[in-house]
Scaffold this active site. Structure first.
Site: not given
Ligand code: ADP
Length: 164
Positions: A17, A41, A128
Site C-alpha cells: 500500500h 465486514k 493485508s
Molecule cells: P480492498 O479491500 O478495497 O481491496 P485493500 O486494503 O486490500 O482493500 O487494498 C486497497 C488497494 O491497495 C487495492 O487497490 C489493492 O489492489 C491495493 N493493494 C493492496 N496490496 C497491494 C500491493 N502489495 N501492491 C499494490 N497494490 C496493492
C-alpha cells in the site's frame, strides 16, 4: 488542483500500500487515503486504528491525508473534490474484481475516473490478509509492513486464538 483518493480496507497498511501511496502522491496535488468503514465486514483492526496507522506512516508526504469513510465511494470522491480513484493491481486475479468495481463506479459517475497502478514486483505477493495470517502464526512480517508498526501489528494479530 488534482485530487485523488486511494480507497481500501488497509487492515492493516502494508509496504505494498505504502508504495502505491508514495507513487500516487507524486502524481497528484493531494491524495486522500480513504479507509472503508464497512459495518458488514468487521476487520482485524478497528477503522480508527487503521487511519491512525496510515497517518503515522505517511507523515513524510504533506499532500497525503488519511480518513475514514462509509457509503458510496463515488459520492465520497465527489465530496473530496477528487476526480480520480487510485487502485493497485497485483496479479491477474485482482483484475476481475477491480474491473467490475470500476465499471459499477463509472455507471454511477462518469466524472470520476479509476486509475490503476501496477504493484512494484517486490510487493506483488504482499496483502493485508497474508500479513494477518503470518503474524497470527508467529511468522516474521518485517519485510511486509512499515517498521514503525511492526510491533503493534504483530501483537494485535497474535491475539487471535489459534484455530484447530
Ligand atoms: P480492498 O479491500 O478495497 O481491496 P485493500 O486494503 O486490500 O482493500 O487494498 C486497497 C488497494 O491497495 C487495492 O487497490 C489493492 O489492489 C491495493 N493493494 C493492496 N496490496 C497491494 C500491493 N502489495 N501492491 C499494490 N497494490 C496493492
Amino acid at each position: 488542483m488534482a485530487i485523488a483518493i486511494f480507497p481500501g480496507s488497509f487492515d492493516p497498511v502494508t509496504n505494498g500500500h505504502l508504495d502505491i501511496i508514495r507513487r500516487a502522491a507524486a502524481l497528484f496535488d493531494e491524495l486522500v487515503v480513504a479507509v472503508l468503514d464497512n459495518p458488514n465486514k468487521k476487520g482485524r483492526f478497528p477503522p480508527e486504528a487503521r487511519v491512525d496507522m496510515l497517518r503515522r506512516v505517511t507523515t513524510a508526504w504533506p499532500n497525503v491525508r488519511a480518513e475514514r469513510f462509509s457509503g458510496l465511494l463515488v459520492k465520497y470522491a465527489q465530496r473530496c473534490g477528487a476526480r480520480v480513484i487510485v487502485r493497485g493491481l497485483r496479479a491477474a486475479n485482482d483484475f476481475e474484481y477491480e474491473f467490475q468495481m470500476a465499471q459499477l463506479n463509472r455507471g454511477m459517475s462518469e466524472a470520476v475516473e479509476t486509475l490503476f497502478m501496477m504493484t512494484a514486483p517486490q510487493y506483488a505477493y504482499v496483502s493485508s490478509s497474508g500479513v494477518r495470517e503470518i503474524a497470527a502464526l508467529g511468522g516474521d512480517i518485517t519485510p511486509l509492513v512499515p517498521g514503525a508498526l511492526l510491533r503493534e501489528i504483530r501483537e494485535a494479530c497474535e491475539e487471535i486464538p489459534a484455530a484447530n
